[in-house]
Design an enzyme around this catalytic site. Structure first.
Site, PDB file in Angstrom:
ATOM      1  N   ARG A   6     -96.991 -15.887 -54.448  1.00  0.00           N
ATOM      2  CA  ARG A   6     -95.784 -16.636 -54.808  1.00  0.00           C
ATOM      3  C   ARG A   6     -94.810 -15.855 -55.679  1.00  0.00           C
ATOM      4  NH1 ARG A   6     -98.755 -22.475 -55.793  1.00  0.00           N
ATOM      5  NH2 ARG A   6     -99.086 -22.815 -53.557  1.00  0.00           N
ATOM      6  N   GLN A  12     -95.442 -20.023 -63.075  1.00  0.00           N
ATOM      7  CA  GLN A  12     -95.282 -19.740 -61.646  1.00  0.00           C
ATOM      8  C   GLN A  12     -94.065 -20.444 -61.062  1.00  0.00           C
ATOM      9  OE1 GLN A  12     -98.220 -21.201 -58.411  1.00  0.00           O
ATOM     10  NE2 GLN A  12     -98.294 -18.968 -58.438  1.00  0.00           N
ATOM     11  N   HIS A  49     -93.156 -24.318 -61.209  1.00  0.00           N
ATOM     12  CA  HIS A  49     -94.268 -25.017 -60.584  1.00  0.00           C
ATOM     13  C   HIS A  49     -95.514 -25.095 -61.456  1.00  0.00           C
ATOM     14  CE1 HIS A  49     -96.581 -26.704 -57.335  1.00  0.00           C
ATOM     15  NE2 HIS A  49     -97.380 -25.653 -57.261  1.00  0.00           N
ATOM     16  N   HIS A  61     -92.682 -21.554 -57.637  1.00  0.00           N
ATOM     17  CA  HIS A  61     -93.087 -21.713 -56.238  1.00  0.00           C
ATOM     18  C   HIS A  61     -91.874 -21.371 -55.386  1.00  0.00           C
ATOM     19  CE1 HIS A  61     -94.470 -23.481 -52.521  1.00  0.00           C
ATOM     20  NE2 HIS A  61     -95.654 -23.744 -53.065  1.00  0.00           N
ATOM     21  N   GLU A  64     -96.703 -24.700 -49.546  1.00  0.00           N
ATOM     22  CA  GLU A  64     -96.901 -23.375 -48.944  1.00  0.00           C
ATOM     23  C   GLU A  64     -97.585 -23.497 -47.580  1.00  0.00           C
ATOM     24  OE1 GLU A  64     -97.737 -20.177 -51.784  1.00  0.00           O
ATOM     25  OE2 GLU A  64     -99.584 -19.894 -50.667  1.00  0.00           O
ATOM     26  N   PHE A  67    -103.109 -19.328 -46.521  1.00  0.00           N
ATOM     27  CA  PHE A  67    -102.264 -19.587 -47.682  1.00  0.00           C
ATOM     28  C   PHE A  67    -101.873 -18.256 -48.310  1.00  0.00           C
ATOM     29  CE2 PHE A  67    -100.926 -23.208 -50.323  1.00  0.00           C
ATOM     30  CZ  PHE A  67    -101.028 -24.228 -49.403  1.00  0.00           C
ATOM     31  N   ARG A  96    -101.028 -17.285 -60.069  1.00  0.00           N
ATOM     32  CA  ARG A  96    -102.076 -18.036 -59.374  1.00  0.00           C
ATOM     33  C   ARG A  96    -101.837 -18.004 -57.876  1.00  0.00           C
ATOM     34  NH1 ARG A  96    -102.393 -23.413 -57.216  1.00  0.00           N
ATOM     35  NH2 ARG A  96    -100.322 -23.977 -57.955  1.00  0.00           N
ATOM     36  N   LEU A 120     -91.608 -30.352 -53.915  1.00  0.00           N
ATOM     37  CA  LEU A 120     -92.310 -29.218 -53.310  1.00  0.00           C
ATOM     38  C   LEU A 120     -92.363 -29.306 -51.790  1.00  0.00           C
ATOM     39  CD1 LEU A 120     -94.103 -26.707 -53.993  1.00  0.00           C
ATOM     40  CD2 LEU A 120     -96.037 -28.209 -53.620  1.00  0.00           C
TER      41      LEU A 120
HETATM   42  C1  LIG Z   1     -96.161 -31.233 -55.961  1.00  0.00           C
HETATM   43  C2  LIG Z   1     -97.378 -30.416 -56.279  1.00  0.00           C
HETATM   44  C3  LIG Z   1     -98.191 -29.967 -55.252  1.00  0.00           C
HETATM   45  C4  LIG Z   1     -99.311 -29.180 -55.542  1.00  0.00           C
HETATM   46  N1  LIG Z   1    -100.102 -28.761 -54.512  1.00  0.00           N
HETATM   47  C5  LIG Z   1    -101.232 -28.067 -54.775  1.00  0.00           C
HETATM   48  C6  LIG Z   1    -102.117 -27.700 -53.726  1.00  0.00           C
HETATM   49  O1  LIG Z   1    -101.915 -28.007 -52.560  1.00  0.00           O
HETATM   50  N2  LIG Z   1    -103.223 -27.003 -54.049  1.00  0.00           N
HETATM   51  C7  LIG Z   1    -103.511 -26.645 -55.330  1.00  0.00           C
HETATM   52  O2  LIG Z   1    -104.548 -26.031 -55.549  1.00  0.00           O
HETATM   53  N3  LIG Z   1    -102.701 -27.010 -56.349  1.00  0.00           N
HETATM   54  C8  LIG Z   1    -101.564 -27.711 -56.095  1.00  0.00           C
HETATM   55  N4  LIG Z   1    -100.745 -28.072 -57.138  1.00  0.00           N
HETATM   56  C9  LIG Z   1    -101.190 -27.843 -58.515  1.00  0.00           C
HETATM   57  C10 LIG Z   1    -102.270 -28.851 -58.872  1.00  0.00           C
HETATM   58  O3  LIG Z   1    -102.031 -30.050 -58.199  1.00  0.00           O
HETATM   59  C11 LIG Z   1    -102.321 -29.147 -60.370  1.00  0.00           C
HETATM   60  O4  LIG Z   1    -102.431 -27.954 -61.085  1.00  0.00           O
HETATM   61  C12 LIG Z   1    -103.535 -30.030 -60.694  1.00  0.00           C
HETATM   62  O5  LIG Z   1    -103.571 -31.159 -59.878  1.00  0.00           O
HETATM   63  C13 LIG Z   1    -103.532 -30.443 -62.159  1.00  0.00           C
HETATM   64  O6  LIG Z   1    -104.553 -31.384 -62.341  1.00  0.00           O
HETATM   65  P1  LIG Z   1    -105.097 -31.797 -63.762  1.00  0.00           P
HETATM   66  O7  LIG Z   1    -106.253 -32.675 -63.518  1.00  0.00           O
HETATM   67  O8  LIG Z   1    -105.277 -30.590 -64.586  1.00  0.00           O
HETATM   68  O9  LIG Z   1    -103.869 -32.608 -64.415  1.00  0.00           O
HETATM   69  P2  LIG Z   1    -102.966 -33.825 -63.883  1.00  0.00           P
HETATM   70  O10 LIG Z   1    -103.327 -34.279 -62.534  1.00  0.00           O
HETATM   71  O11 LIG Z   1    -101.556 -33.420 -64.136  1.00  0.00           O
HETATM   72  O12 LIG Z   1    -103.362 -35.000 -64.861  1.00  0.00           O
HETATM   73  C14 LIG Z   1    -103.014 -34.992 -66.226  1.00  0.00           C
HETATM   74  C15 LIG Z   1    -103.561 -36.239 -66.875  1.00  0.00           C
HETATM   75  O13 LIG Z   1    -103.374 -36.157 -68.285  1.00  0.00           O
HETATM   76  C16 LIG Z   1    -102.850 -37.386 -68.753  1.00  0.00           C
HETATM   77  N5  LIG Z   1    -102.056 -37.127 -69.979  1.00  0.00           N
HETATM   78  C17 LIG Z   1    -101.206 -36.100 -70.217  1.00  0.00           C
HETATM   79  N6  LIG Z   1    -100.663 -36.244 -71.443  1.00  0.00           N
HETATM   80  C18 LIG Z   1    -101.189 -37.364 -71.993  1.00  0.00           C
HETATM   81  C19 LIG Z   1    -101.026 -38.056 -73.233  1.00  0.00           C
HETATM   82  N7  LIG Z   1    -100.182 -37.636 -74.186  1.00  0.00           N
HETATM   83  N8  LIG Z   1    -101.731 -39.185 -73.425  1.00  0.00           N
HETATM   84  C20 LIG Z   1    -102.587 -39.663 -72.478  1.00  0.00           C
HETATM   85  N9  LIG Z   1    -102.762 -39.067 -71.301  1.00  0.00           N
HETATM   86  C21 LIG Z   1    -102.083 -37.922 -71.058  1.00  0.00           C
HETATM   87  C22 LIG Z   1    -101.999 -37.899 -67.619  1.00  0.00           C
HETATM   88  O14 LIG Z   1    -101.783 -39.285 -67.737  1.00  0.00           O
HETATM   89  C23 LIG Z   1    -102.880 -37.533 -66.437  1.00  0.00           C
HETATM   90  O15 LIG Z   1    -103.855 -38.507 -66.229  1.00  0.00           O
HETATM   91  C24 LIG Z   1     -99.618 -28.858 -56.876  1.00  0.00           C
HETATM   92  C25 LIG Z   1     -98.823 -29.338 -57.907  1.00  0.00           C
HETATM   93  C26 LIG Z   1     -97.700 -30.087 -57.611  1.00  0.00           C
HETATM   94  C27 LIG Z   1     -96.828 -30.547 -58.738  1.00  0.00           C
END
Ligand SMILES: Cc1cc2nc3c(=O)[nH]c(=O)nc-3n(C[C@H](O)[C@H](O)[C@H](O)COP(=O)(O)OP(=O)(O)OC[C@H]3O[C@@H](n4cnc5c(N)ncnc54)[C@H](O)[C@@H]3O)c2cc1C
Length: 574
Positions: free
Chosen positions: A281, A235, A350, A237, A250, A121, A386, A247
């Site tokens: 990135r 960031q 991203h 991407h 990568e 990666f 990142r 997306l």
């Molecule tokens: C398409 C894509 C691919 C990616 N691929 C990778 C990868 O391969 N490897 C990697 O390391 N990272 C990757 N990333 C980044 C990584 O996935 C995210 O940074 C990470 O999953 C974020 O997780 P989280 O648990 O912090 O938040 P999230 O999974 O975004 O969850 C947020 C939670 O908060 C809740 N929430 C938010 N606001 C409120 C509100 N007002 N009231 C109630 N609930 C609320 C939502 O409902 C949700 O449950 C990717 C991101 C994307 C978009």
């Protein structure tokens, strides 16, 4: 009077970070802790499910990888803004997280010899991305959720839209939320809160993020007086699909994909001759934009000029087993089969490197009883940029850390909570008597469009004083105009007109912090590239930005030092 529900621990968000935190707290308390988990969408639809490429961890010391190497790659990738004690803690935790998930049943992709596979990666000098095909996040979510169900009878509040975080005397008091299904407004209290509300990708128009990722937790924490750290670092991407921004992981380049300009040239040889397409990135994104600006891109729709991500030389077998989802998306959305033809891509908004300020344990230093895990937080692991696969990893690592810490805290602080009913009632009035009765001719949908436009064009891959000043002025104007929007839907049930309004307020708050922080930071570092200050300036700017609320609508900035334990900053070459 607002009805108030009590739990021991509240978790705001059910992505990888929220689920991992719930598991850690449950394990630490032998399943006894009473946990309430809130999500504004169905629990398993959190953006984490769409993580594609993998999760970083050191698994093969015997083949040459090491904690020190993972730490060095992360610090160098961060353009030396990462706190190095945080980075070491992270790399040390990750291997056991991968094995724990394995034990819990995740179908990691495997090598011929049966051991867990790892792929290259960007910015990692060893192939250390652990993955489950190109659906890593989906399998991680599923595994965490299944395991949590086995050990804790937690309470799910799906489709509960949280509107504010309440603190009293610098201590966590509660949350307020609308039950979208019934329209009931509720208060929640607990001894501790873990914020796991994700990033803020939807500040931008061209983004990889789900429509729900609007920085709510960051904006609500800010409103409660909790500082926001390093938010100017966003960031881009390198490979977002034209024209939707979906997306193209990568891992496409990790598996050997090339980037080519309109002349068919692998242009990365000019910008990062040794790492080529697998440079970090920030560097790859700037290289693509430079190619486009210098006339070596293809003309795209809506000004989305692009270059090619070429996988054709990888062969059908590799593409269908390692990148099946990428092939499916390219075929369904743009009619391109990557086995036969290159994919049209350009850099896309991203990931938020910044977030709610925490210490190394994920705790908000000035407020008791509040922890932050995942993309919403900023313990300074990623600094100014990142590395791919370090984010799902961070969600796991700080999910575990904060869950354990919060459980310990709850056990020690067995006193009752000082609940101020009035504060909950006031929040209900603010929304249902204030916002819902507001009059005016502005449209929230138009405001949001204008915000996306200004962020895409003025706070993008390359920035400068003039554009950033215009962006700040525009954001301030939009913050004023949103006070003159009438919410047309007067109903209580699934009032998405109201929640869209609140989300737009949240993105405006985060955009303000981001653009003004970027304007102040007169240097180029990681994801923050200034045309007018093209060099990194360690003398003046080797420091973290902290943004505090100032009065009703303003932002005040302070700066704190970076923790450097092992490596002094040097020039970044790849
Ligand atoms: C398409 C894509 C691919 C990616 N691929 C990778 C990868 O391969 N490897 C990697 O390391 N990272 C990757 N990333 C980044 C990584 O996935 C995210 O940074 C990470 O999953 C974020 O997780 P989280 O648990 O912090 O938040 P999230 O999974 O975004 O969850 C947020 C939670 O908060 C809740 N929430 C938010 N606001 C409120 C509100 N007002 N009231 C109630 N609930 C609320 C939502 O409902 C949700 O449950 C990717 C991101 C994307 C978009």
């Amino acid at each position: 009077m607002v009805r108030i529900i009590h739990h021991d621990l509240l978790i705001l968000g059910s992505g990888i970070a929220g689920l991992r935190a719930a598991l850690a707290a449950s394990i630490a308390s032998k399943g006894k802790l009473d946990i309430g988990m809130l999500s504004k969408i169905q629990l398993m639809r959190s953006h984490s499910v769409s993580a594609e490429g993998g999760t970083a961890a050191v698994l093969r010391p015997e083949e040459g990888d090491s904690h020190e190497l993972h730490a060095w790659d992360t610090v160098k990738g961060s353009d030396f803004l990462a706190d190095q004690d945080v980075v070491f803690k992270f790399v040390e935790i990750m291997p056991s997280e991968i094995r724990t998930l394995d034990k819990w049943g995740i179908p990691w992709s495997r090598r011929e010899d049966g051991r867990i596979a790892q792929r290259p990666f960007g910015g990692h000098s060893f192939p250390r991305a652990v993955f489950a095909a190109d659906k890593t996040g989906f399998y991680e979510m599923q595994t965490l959720y299944d395991t949590l169900l086995k050990i804790n009878d937690f309470t799910r509040y799906d489709e509960f839209f949280v509107t504010s975080i309440k603190v009293k005397n610098k201590k966590f008091m509660g949350l307020t939320a609308i039950d979208m299904r019934t329209g009931e407004f509720l208060g929640f209290t607990a001894k501790a809160l873990i914020i796991a509300s994700g990033g803020a990708g939807r500040l931008f128009g061209f983004t990889t993020y789900a429509y729900t990722v609007t920085g709510d937790g960051v904006a609500m924490a800010f409103k409660a007086g909790i500082p926001i750290k390093d938010m100017e670092f966003l960031q881009f991407h390198p490979t977002g699909l034209i024209p939707s921004g979906i997306l193209m992981t990568e891992a496409c380049r990790g598996e050997g994909g090339y980037l080519r300009n309109k002349d068919g040239e692998r242009f990365m040889s000019k910008y990062a001759p040794s790492m080529m397409e697998l440079a970090p990135r920030d560097i790859v994104s700037r290289s693509i934009i430079t190619e486009i600006l210098e006339g070596r891109g293809f003309k795209g729709p809506r000004g989305l000029d692009y270059v090619h991500l070429d996988l054709t030389h990888l062969g059908a077998e590799k593409i269908t087993t390692r990148l099946p989802q990428i092939r499916e998306i390219a075929m369904k959305f743009v009619g391109v089969d990557p086995i036969e033809e290159p994919i049209p891509i350009r850099p896309v908004a991203h990931y938020s490197m910044g977030g709610i300020h925490t210490n190394i344990r994920g705790e908000t230093p000035d407020f008791e009883g509040i922890w932050v895990a995942g993309e919403a937080g900023c313990s300074s692991l990623h600094g100014a940029n990142r590395l791919g696969t370090n984010s799902t990893a961070e969600c796991l690592a700080w999910g575990k850390i904060t869950g354990e810490e919060a459980a310990k805290y709850i056990e020690k602080n067995n006193t009752s909570i000082d609940v101020d009913q009035k504060v909950f009632d006031e929040e209900e009035s603010r929304i249902f008597k204030g916002l819902m009765q507001q009059k005016g001719t502005e449209s929230v949908y138009k405001i949001r469009e204008e915000l996306k436009n200004v962020m895409d064009h003025k706070v993008g891959v390359f920035r400068d004083k003039k554009n950033l000043e215009e962006a700040v002025a525009k954001i301030k104007e939009l913050k004023e105009r949103i006070k003159h929007v009438e919410i047309k839907d007067k109903g209580r049930i699934y009032n998405t007109d109201l929640t869209y309004y609140m989300e737009t307020n949240f993105v405006l708050t985060v955009a303000h912090i981001m653009a003004e922080g970027a304007l102040r930071r007169e240097e180029s570092r990681g994801g923050h590239a200034r045309r007018d200050f093209p060099k990194r300036d360690d003398e003046k700017w080797l420091k973290h930005t902290l943004a505090y609320p100032d009065g009703e609508d303003g932002v005040r900035f302070e700066y704190i030092p970076v923790t450097i334990t092992t490596w002094k900053p040097v020039e970044r070459k790849y």
